[in-house]
Motif scaffolding. Structure first.
Motif, PDB file in Angstrom:
ATOM      1  N   LEU A   6     -16.858 -58.801  37.255  1.00 48.40           N
ATOM      2  CA  LEU A   6     -15.612 -58.062  37.408  1.00 48.40           C
ATOM      3  C   LEU A   6     -15.765 -56.604  36.984  1.00 48.40           C
ATOM      4  O   LEU A   6     -16.585 -56.284  36.128  1.00 48.40           O
ATOM      5  CB  LEU A   6     -14.531 -58.725  36.542  1.00 48.40           C
ATOM      6  N   THR A   7     -14.956 -55.747  37.574  1.00 45.76           N
ATOM      7  CA  THR A   7     -14.919 -54.358  37.115  1.00 45.76           C
ATOM      8  C   THR A   7     -14.373 -54.356  35.693  1.00 45.76           C
ATOM      9  O   THR A   7     -13.448 -55.100  35.384  1.00 45.76           O
ATOM     10  CB  THR A   7     -14.032 -53.489  38.020  1.00 45.76           C
ATOM     11  N   ASP A  17     -12.177 -47.404  42.577  1.00 43.00           N
ATOM     12  CA  ASP A  17     -11.028 -48.258  42.252  1.00 43.00           C
ATOM     13  C   ASP A  17      -9.839 -47.954  43.170  1.00 43.00           C
ATOM     14  O   ASP A  17      -9.165 -48.868  43.628  1.00 43.00           O
ATOM     15  CB  ASP A  17     -10.621 -48.047  40.796  1.00 43.00           C
ATOM     16  N   SER A  21      -8.363 -50.452  46.074  1.00 44.23           N
ATOM     17  CA  SER A  21      -7.091 -50.955  45.537  1.00 44.23           C
ATOM     18  C   SER A  21      -7.296 -51.896  44.347  1.00 44.23           C
ATOM     19  O   SER A  21      -6.650 -52.942  44.252  1.00 44.23           O
ATOM     20  CB  SER A  21      -6.277 -51.659  46.627  1.00 44.23           C
ATOM     21  N   ILE A  22      -8.198 -51.511  43.451  1.00 42.78           N
ATOM     22  CA  ILE A  22      -8.406 -52.269  42.221  1.00 42.78           C
ATOM     23  C   ILE A  22      -7.316 -51.817  41.253  1.00 42.78           C
ATOM     24  O   ILE A  22      -7.328 -50.672  40.809  1.00 42.78           O
ATOM     25  CB  ILE A  22      -9.813 -52.018  41.642  1.00 42.78           C
ATOM     26  N   ASP A  24      -6.522 -52.671  38.147  1.00 42.79           N
ATOM     27  CA  ASP A  24      -6.884 -52.456  36.751  1.00 42.79           C
ATOM     28  C   ASP A  24      -8.256 -53.058  36.518  1.00 42.79           C
ATOM     29  O   ASP A  24      -8.673 -53.965  37.234  1.00 42.79           O
ATOM     30  CB  ASP A  24      -5.854 -53.115  35.824  1.00 42.79           C
ATOM     31  N   ARG A  25      -8.923 -52.562  35.511  1.00 45.69           N
ATOM     32  CA  ARG A  25     -10.225 -53.092  35.141  1.00 45.69           C
ATOM     33  C   ARG A  25     -10.049 -54.106  34.016  1.00 45.69           C
ATOM     34  O   ARG A  25      -9.131 -54.008  33.227  1.00 45.69           O
ATOM     35  CB  ARG A  25     -11.160 -51.956  34.725  1.00 45.69           C
ATOM     36  N   SER A  78     -15.035 -44.683  49.000  1.00 44.98           N
ATOM     37  CA  SER A  78     -15.671 -45.252  47.819  1.00 44.98           C
ATOM     38  C   SER A  78     -16.958 -44.506  47.498  1.00 44.98           C
ATOM     39  O   SER A  78     -17.683 -44.075  48.399  1.00 44.98           O
ATOM     40  CB  SER A  78     -15.984 -46.735  48.036  1.00 44.98           C
ATOM     41  N   SER A 110     -19.214 -53.106  34.443  1.00 40.28           N
ATOM     42  CA  SER A 110     -18.975 -54.458  34.954  1.00 40.28           C
ATOM     43  C   SER A 110     -19.011 -55.458  33.804  1.00 40.28           C
ATOM     44  O   SER A 110     -19.680 -55.232  32.796  1.00 40.28           O
ATOM     45  CB  SER A 110     -20.043 -54.840  35.978  1.00 40.28           C
TER      46      SER A 110
END
Length: 129
Positions: A6-7, A17, A21-22, A24-25, A78, A110
């Motif tokens: 995961l980010t 991000d 459309s990420i 949140d990390r 990106s 990550s």
């Protein structure tokens, strides 16, 4: 077994991000709580790539400054893409070296998790003594 990469780390957020459309990390500490609530045990956790993290952080910091300056976000692409094979081999080598030099990495863009059904659970329900 559930394997996730995961980010992680809000300090590593950047153009990638936004474009993907990420929202949140992941905060690994919070994620462990989510996993536990879902009846899963984290059997392996690793932040990576720690040795490359300063460079990644620097690039993403500059990206965040660019975004704050009013750039048209809809036209961004990106920043994650295939790079020259030689550079890719160097970065891969650094990441592999990290596996032996840094046994407990705590910083990186990550978070890698291996999860299994919790040992203290039967059919997803927590066993209480």
């Amino acid at each position: 077994i559930l394997i996730l990469n995961l980010t992680a780390g809000r300090e590593f957020a950047g153009i990638h991000d936004l474009v993907l459309s990420i929202p949140d990390r992941v905060d690994p500490k919070s994620f462990r709580g989510v996993a536990d609530a879902a009846g899963l045990s984290v059997v392996r956790e690793k932040r990576w790539p720690q040795l490359l993290a300063p460079a990644i952080w620097s690039v993403r910091f500059l990206q965040r400054q660019r975004i704050k300056s009013g750039v048209d976000v809809s036209k961004l692409r990106s920043d994650v893409h295939l790079i020259h094979p030689l550079a890719n081999a160097v970065f891969y080598g650094i990441t592999r070296l990290e596996d032996t030099l840094v046994p407990w990495p705590v910083w990186g863009s990550s978070a890698f998790f291996v999860l299994t059904p919790g040992a203290d659970r039967v059919n997803g329900a927590r066993i209480t003594p």
